[in-house]
Scaffold this active site. Structure first.
Site, PDB file in Angstrom:
ATOM      1  N   GLY A   1       0.793  -1.414  -0.219  1.00 45.47           N
ATOM      2  CA  GLY A   1      -0.069   0.211   0.316  1.00 45.47           C
ATOM      3  C   GLY A   1       0.761   1.259  -0.120  1.00 45.47           C
TER       4      GLY A   1
ATOM      5  N   ASP B   1       9.912  -6.214  -4.311  1.00 47.06           N
ATOM      6  CA  ASP B   1       8.515  -6.880  -3.387  1.00 47.06           C
ATOM      7  C   ASP B   1       8.630  -8.833  -3.894  1.00 47.06           C
ATOM      8  OD1 ASP B   1       5.641  -7.760  -2.639  1.00 47.06           O
ATOM      9  OD2 ASP B   1       6.138  -5.360  -2.066  1.00 47.06           O
TER      10      ASP B   1
ATOM     11  N   GLY C   1       9.000  -3.139   3.036  1.00 50.62           N
ATOM     12  CA  GLY C   1       8.584  -4.395   2.873  1.00 50.62           C
ATOM     13  C   GLY C   1       8.202  -5.136   4.606  1.00 50.62           C
ATOM     14  N   GLY C   2       7.194  -6.139   4.357  1.00 50.68           N
ATOM     15  CA  GLY C   2       7.304  -6.962   5.536  1.00 50.68           C
ATOM     16  C   GLY C   2       5.226  -6.951   5.371  1.00 50.68           C
TER      17      GLY C   2
ATOM     18  N   SER D   1       2.188  -6.116   7.234  1.00 49.74           N
ATOM     19  CA  SER D   1       1.360  -4.962   7.597  1.00 49.74           C
ATOM     20  C   SER D   1       0.671  -5.251   8.715  1.00 49.74           C
ATOM     21  CB  SER D   1       1.190  -3.873   6.534  1.00 49.74           C
ATOM     22  OG  SER D   1      -0.111  -4.738   6.353  1.00 49.74           O
TER      23      SER D   1
ATOM     24  N   HIS E   1       2.700   1.311  16.725  1.00 49.77           N
ATOM     25  CA  HIS E   1       2.448  -0.161  17.066  1.00 49.77           C
ATOM     26  C   HIS E   1       3.393  -1.063  17.940  1.00 49.77           C
ATOM     27  CE1 HIS E   1      -1.224   0.233  16.132  1.00 49.77           C
ATOM     28  NE2 HIS E   1      -1.160  -0.008  15.073  1.00 49.77           N
TER      29      HIS E   1
ATOM     30  N   TYR F   1       3.281  -7.756  15.901  1.00 45.12           N
ATOM     31  CA  TYR F   1       3.746  -7.096  14.333  1.00 45.12           C
ATOM     32  C   TYR F   1       4.574  -5.953  15.393  1.00 45.12           C
ATOM     33  CZ  TYR F   1       3.622  -2.657  11.366  1.00 45.12           C
ATOM     34  OH  TYR F   1       2.824  -1.834  10.463  1.00 45.12           O
TER      35      TYR F   1
ATOM     36  N   LYS G   1       8.204  -4.847  15.018  1.00 42.76           N
ATOM     37  CA  LYS G   1       8.888  -2.936  14.706  1.00 42.76           C
ATOM     38  C   LYS G   1      10.051  -2.513  15.261  1.00 42.76           C
ATOM     39  CE  LYS G   1       6.547  -2.123  10.963  1.00 42.76           C
ATOM     40  NZ  LYS G   1       7.306  -2.572   9.516  1.00 42.76           N
TER      41      LYS G   1
ATOM     42  N   ARG H   1     -10.138   7.971  14.101  1.00 46.57           N
ATOM     43  CA  ARG H   1      -8.407   7.553  14.620  1.00 46.57           C
ATOM     44  C   ARG H   1      -7.312   8.633  13.758  1.00 46.57           C
ATOM     45  NH1 ARG H   1      -4.706   4.680  18.360  1.00 46.57           N
ATOM     46  NH2 ARG H   1      -2.952   3.995  16.843  1.00 46.57           N
TER      47      ARG H   1
END
Length: 267
Positions: A13, A33, A73-74, A76, A114, A138, A142, A176
């Site tokens: 995205g 990708d 990448g990764g 989400s 997050h 997740y 990060k 939010r």
């Protein structure tokens, strides 16, 4: 200005939003990708690599001759530990190690709110470098990415900038996001600042627009040279009537702190 940039997660995205906005005369993009990528137009200075970010030899080849790497990448959102570990944590290690081996001097890592999601909401602005308090596997990934970035700066001298990105999309879709939105144009401005800041070392900065209801400090992003221009408030009329989830008023991670998002029961 960096002449060759590697962009992982280019089919995702945010990657799709950033690709045209990162294009510049005299700059080439190498898009990576695991998903198939549309072939570039003949007039684009773009090449594509279909590979997993967890594939070290492939990432080393992708990094050859690059001036900077942007790692979007990764996975989400939340997922089973094994998938988060392989793609998000091991994948970030691979990206940094490939950059080191290939002589890429600067890496920009997409982190997330997050990573600190279980911190309570507060009345004052959320500071830069808020200590990790992840809300999910997740979020753990990060926080781990930020730790790896710190290590690769201190041990190997890479410039590493971790951007705790909010909701990067065309427009806010939840109440939010009037606080956490990062417009695509501001996202590109933030990445350009991270690409061109002189000798940044290791940094952690929030990635949001100049939202009237913004929760997060932009002091560190401003130090990098980021000057946001967009404000989610223009979309408030369509969202103010919608109920916000109660967790949005309790934790920075909002619904990611919900028991329903427990990885053991997430499909």
């Amino acid at each position: 200005m960096p002449e060759r940039i590697v962009l992982t997660g280019a089919a995702g995205g945010m990657g799709r939003l950033m690709r045209p906005r990162l294009a510049r005369p005299g700059r080439s993009l190498r898009l990576v990708d695991i998903a198939p990528l549309a072939p570039p137009d003949p007039d684009e200075d773009v090449d594509t690599v279909q590979a997993s970010v967890a594939d070290l030899p492939a990432m080393e080849r992708a990094c050859e001759g690059a001036d900077a790497l942007i790692h979007l990448g990764g996975l989400s959102t939340e997922g089973p530990w094994e998938q988060i570990l392989e793609t998000n944590i091991h994948g970030t290690y691979v990206v940094l190690e490939a950059a080191r081996r290939s002589g890429v001097p600067r890496v920009i890592l997409a982190s997330s709110s997050h990573a600190v999601g279980f911190h309570p909401r507060q009345a004052s602005e959320v500071p830069d470098y808020l200590f990790p308090r992840p809300d999910t596997f997740y979020g753990v990934s990060k926080a781990a990415g930020e730790a790896l970035g710190s290590l690769y700066h201190d041990r190997y001298g890479l410039d590493v900038i971790c951007l705790r990105i909010g909701a990067c999309r065309e427009k806010p879709s939840l109440p939010r996001q009037l606080a956490t939105w990062l417009s695509p144009d501001d996202g590109a401005r933030l990445l350009e600042a991270a690409l061109t800041a002189p000798a940044p070392g290791f940094r952690v900065a929030w990635g949001v627009s100049a939202n009237t209801r913004r929760w997060f400090s932009l002091a560190e992003a401003h130090e990098l040279g980021y000057r946001p221009r967009d404000d989610a408030e223009q979309y408030a009329a369509g969202l103010d009537g919608e109920p916000a989830d109660g967790l949005d008023n309790v934790y920075l991670g909002g619904t990611f702190c919900s028991p329903e998002l427990d990885a053991e029961i997430t499909p």
